[in-house]
Design a protein around this motif. Sequence first.
Motif, PDB file in Angstrom:
ATOM      1  N   ILE A 124      29.721 -59.701  13.486  1.00 33.09           N
ATOM      2  CA  ILE A 124      29.938 -58.292  13.168  1.00 33.09           C
ATOM      3  C   ILE A 124      31.378 -58.073  12.713  1.00 33.09           C
ATOM      4  CG2 ILE A 124      29.973 -55.955  14.097  1.00 33.09           C
ATOM      5  CD1 ILE A 124      27.720 -56.721  15.953  1.00 33.09           C
ATOM      6  N   THR A 125      32.313 -58.741  13.374  1.00 34.13           N
ATOM      7  CA  THR A 125      33.721 -58.631  12.980  1.00 34.13           C
ATOM      8  C   THR A 125      33.917 -59.064  11.533  1.00 34.13           C
ATOM      9  OG1 THR A 125      34.454 -59.048  15.255  1.00 34.13           O
ATOM     10  CG2 THR A 125      36.068 -59.388  13.504  1.00 34.13           C
ATOM     11  N   GLN A 126      33.210 -60.121  11.120  1.00 35.23           N
ATOM     12  CA  GLN A 126      33.319 -60.595   9.745  1.00 35.23           C
ATOM     13  C   GLN A 126      32.780 -59.558   8.762  1.00 35.23           C
ATOM     14  OE1 GLN A 126      34.615 -63.824   8.280  1.00 35.23           O
ATOM     15  NE2 GLN A 126      34.655 -62.081   6.890  1.00 35.23           N
ATOM     16  N   TRP A 127      31.662 -58.932   9.107  1.00 31.35           N
ATOM     17  CA  TRP A 127      31.102 -57.904   8.228  1.00 31.35           C
ATOM     18  C   TRP A 127      32.067 -56.722   8.091  1.00 31.35           C
ATOM     19  CZ3 TRP A 127      27.504 -57.967   4.696  1.00 31.35           C
ATOM     20  CH2 TRP A 127      26.467 -58.905   4.761  1.00 31.35           C
ATOM     21  N   ILE A 128      32.725 -56.353   9.162  1.00 30.23           N
ATOM     22  CA  ILE A 128      33.707 -55.260   9.101  1.00 30.23           C
ATOM     23  C   ILE A 128      34.843 -55.631   8.143  1.00 30.23           C
ATOM     24  CG2 ILE A 128      35.434 -53.988  10.441  1.00 30.23           C
ATOM     25  CD1 ILE A 128      33.501 -54.177  12.840  1.00 30.23           C
ATOM     26  N   THR A 129      35.279 -56.886   8.199  1.00 30.13           N
ATOM     27  CA  THR A 129      36.325 -57.363   7.286  1.00 30.13           C
ATOM     28  C   THR A 129      35.859 -57.263   5.842  1.00 30.13           C
ATOM     29  OG1 THR A 129      37.201 -58.885   8.957  1.00 30.13           O
ATOM     30  CG2 THR A 129      37.756 -59.341   6.650  1.00 30.13           C
ATOM     31  N   TRP A 130      34.614 -57.685   5.577  1.00 29.53           N
ATOM     32  CA  TRP A 130      34.074 -57.596   4.217  1.00 29.53           C
ATOM     33  C   TRP A 130      34.001 -56.146   3.747  1.00 29.53           C
ATOM     34  CZ3 TRP A 130      29.693 -61.511   5.612  1.00 29.53           C
ATOM     35  CH2 TRP A 130      30.172 -62.819   5.446  1.00 29.53           C
ATOM     36  N   ASP A 132      35.969 -53.712   4.658  1.00 38.01           N
ATOM     37  CA  ASP A 132      37.347 -53.301   4.347  1.00 38.01           C
ATOM     38  C   ASP A 132      37.775 -53.813   2.978  1.00 38.01           C
ATOM     39  OD1 ASP A 132      37.784 -51.849   6.673  1.00 38.01           O
ATOM     40  OD2 ASP A 132      38.560 -53.578   7.787  1.00 38.01           O
ATOM     41  N   GLU A 133      37.389 -55.048   2.645  1.00 37.17           N
ATOM     42  CA  GLU A 133      37.735 -55.612   1.337  1.00 37.17           C
ATOM     43  C   GLU A 133      37.098 -54.806   0.208  1.00 37.17           C
ATOM     44  OE1 GLU A 133      36.480 -59.660   1.448  1.00 37.17           O
ATOM     45  OE2 GLU A 133      38.069 -60.295   2.820  1.00 37.17           O
ATOM     46  N   LYS A 134      35.835 -54.440   0.383  1.00 35.26           N
ATOM     47  CA  LYS A 134      35.144 -53.674  -0.651  1.00 35.26           C
ATOM     48  C   LYS A 134      35.704 -52.259  -0.766  1.00 35.26           C
ATOM     49  CE  LYS A 134      32.321 -56.871  -1.949  1.00 35.26           C
ATOM     50  NZ  LYS A 134      32.447 -57.476  -3.291  1.00 35.26           N
ATOM     51  N   ILE A 135      36.013 -51.637   0.377  1.00 36.09           N
ATOM     52  CA  ILE A 135      36.573 -50.280   0.365  1.00 36.09           C
ATOM     53  C   ILE A 135      37.912 -50.260  -0.361  1.00 36.09           C
ATOM     54  CG2 ILE A 135      37.563 -48.476   1.836  1.00 36.09           C
ATOM     55  CD1 ILE A 135      35.359 -49.192   3.902  1.00 36.09           C
ATOM     56  N   SER A 136      38.725 -51.299  -0.152  1.00 33.52           N
ATOM     57  CA  SER A 136      40.038 -51.356  -0.805  1.00 33.52           C
ATOM     58  C   SER A 136      39.907 -51.499  -2.321  1.00 33.52           C
ATOM     59  CB  SER A 136      40.852 -52.532  -0.247  1.00 33.52           C
ATOM     60  OG  SER A 136      40.279 -53.773  -0.611  1.00 33.52           O
ATOM     61  N   ARG A 137      38.823 -52.101  -2.788  1.00 33.79           N
ATOM     62  CA  ARG A 137      38.620 -52.296  -4.225  1.00 33.79           C
ATOM     63  C   ARG A 137      37.832 -51.169  -4.876  1.00 33.79           C
ATOM     64  NH1 ARG A 137      36.339 -57.690  -6.415  1.00 33.79           N
ATOM     65  NH2 ARG A 137      36.985 -56.617  -8.311  1.00 33.79           N
ATOM     66  N   PHE A 138      36.786 -50.697  -4.176  1.00 29.62           N
ATOM     67  CA  PHE A 138      35.839 -49.799  -4.825  1.00 29.62           C
ATOM     68  C   PHE A 138      35.709 -48.422  -4.165  1.00 29.62           C
ATOM     69  CE2 PHE A 138      34.123 -54.201  -5.299  1.00 29.62           C
ATOM     70  CZ  PHE A 138      34.506 -54.371  -6.619  1.00 29.62           C
ATOM     71  N   GLY A 139      36.398 -48.212  -3.038  1.00 32.24           N
ATOM     72  CA  GLY A 139      36.286 -46.935  -2.363  1.00 32.24           C
ATOM     73  C   GLY A 139      35.182 -46.944  -1.320  1.00 32.24           C
ATOM     74  N   ASP A 140      35.031 -45.803  -0.653  1.00 34.21           N
ATOM     75  CA  ASP A 140      34.070 -45.707   0.451  1.00 34.21           C
ATOM     76  C   ASP A 140      32.625 -45.863   0.004  1.00 34.21           C
ATOM     77  OD1 ASP A 140      36.231 -45.271   2.039  1.00 34.21           O
ATOM     78  OD2 ASP A 140      35.856 -43.126   2.354  1.00 34.21           O
ATOM     79  N   ASP A 141      32.298 -45.353  -1.188  1.00 32.52           N
ATOM     80  CA  ASP A 141      30.899 -45.318  -1.631  1.00 32.52           C
ATOM     81  C   ASP A 141      30.830 -45.644  -3.110  1.00 32.52           C
ATOM     82  OD1 ASP A 141      28.258 -44.802  -2.202  1.00 32.52           O
ATOM     83  OD2 ASP A 141      28.179 -42.878  -1.162  1.00 32.52           O
ATOM     84  N   ALA A 142      30.294 -46.818  -3.442  1.00 34.24           N
ATOM     85  CA  ALA A 142      30.112 -47.219  -4.838  1.00 34.24           C
ATOM     86  C   ALA A 142      28.660 -47.101  -5.266  1.00 34.24           C
ATOM     87  CB  ALA A 142      30.596 -48.663  -5.034  1.00 34.24           C
ATOM     88  N   SER A 143      27.833 -46.449  -4.437  1.00 29.62           N
ATOM     89  CA  SER A 143      26.395 -46.392  -4.714  1.00 29.62           C
ATOM     90  C   SER A 143      26.040 -45.395  -5.807  1.00 29.62           C
ATOM     91  CB  SER A 143      25.633 -46.012  -3.438  1.00 29.62           C
ATOM     92  OG  SER A 143      25.969 -44.692  -3.022  1.00 29.62           O
ATOM     93  N   LYS A 144      26.946 -44.470  -6.131  1.00 24.46           N
ATOM     94  CA  LYS A 144      26.618 -43.413  -7.082  1.00 24.46           C
ATOM     95  C   LYS A 144      27.078 -43.729  -8.492  1.00 24.46           C
ATOM     96  CE  LYS A 144      26.826 -39.923  -3.450  1.00 24.46           C
ATOM     97  NZ  LYS A 144      27.488 -38.702  -2.940  1.00 24.46           N
ATOM     98  N   ILE A 145      27.588 -44.922  -8.695  1.00 20.15           N
ATOM     99  CA  ILE A 145      27.999 -45.316 -10.038  1.00 20.15           C
ATOM    100  C   ILE A 145      26.770 -45.412 -10.916  1.00 20.15           C
ATOM    101  CG2 ILE A 145      29.086 -47.106 -11.442  1.00 20.15           C
ATOM    102  CD1 ILE A 145      30.691 -47.859  -8.969  1.00 20.15           C
ATOM    103  N   SER A 146      26.793 -44.753 -12.053  1.00 19.45           N
ATOM    104  CA  SER A 146      25.621 -44.717 -12.929  1.00 19.45           C
ATOM    105  C   SER A 146      25.376 -46.074 -13.536  1.00 19.45           C
ATOM    106  CB  SER A 146      25.829 -43.682 -14.038  1.00 19.45           C
ATOM    107  OG  SER A 146      24.792 -43.757 -14.995  1.00 19.45           O
TER     108      SER A 146
END
Length: 243
Positions: A124-130, A132-146
Amino acid sequence: MAKAETGAELYKKGNESFVSEDYDRAIDLYTSALAQDPSLLEVYAAKSQALIRSERYDAAKTEANRGIDILRGLAANEADSRASDELKKCMQRSGVASFYLGKYKEAKNTFCEAKKLEESDKGITQWITWCDEKISRFGDDASKISSSASQQPSAADANQQNADTKSAPAVSISELNLSGETQAAKTASNPSASADSQSAADTAANQEMPVPKIKHDWYQTETHVIVEVRIKKLDPKDVKVEF
């Protein structure tokens, strides 16, 4: 007249289908098991995992959240740890599904909640790290990108995405296009750049990393890293593993 199978029997058959990578069959059997006996706590996380393997992330998240709703009260009231263990699994499944949907902040919050049930869980700790990496690159939510605005990544993007897989699971290509500006919009604003853009696109396409034809996955426990290479109908004598 044949005796109807019990929920436990259907769950066992679902596990056998899952191990055989027949995920659609596993999902059907898990569904039938829950219809027969909704008290089978292990089935919720199992069905969600089969949906994740089938890349049906919305359905996986729905099933995991259904299990969370049922198990949360049981975990608080039961003396044994079974309900708590299954609750943690459902939270993990919900977090993974959210991650692959591009909902990184939501995924992180779910993993953090799961971690409260077992602070020592390094997976679970590893998933939290991943997250954080995605949030730093793409923001909190990248699901709404068309998806209609998404373009094939440049060679640099493809190489960067390939490098990212060393530290985090791959996600959809749409998350690489965060500017919201399509190639058509660029061409409309600067017609003279059309030929150059097409030439650059052709070059990038030729330089893109090939997509693997063999499905593979990996996961981590406290003591092991397990790598799965999914190739069916292989003769064991033809298989060789080298490190």
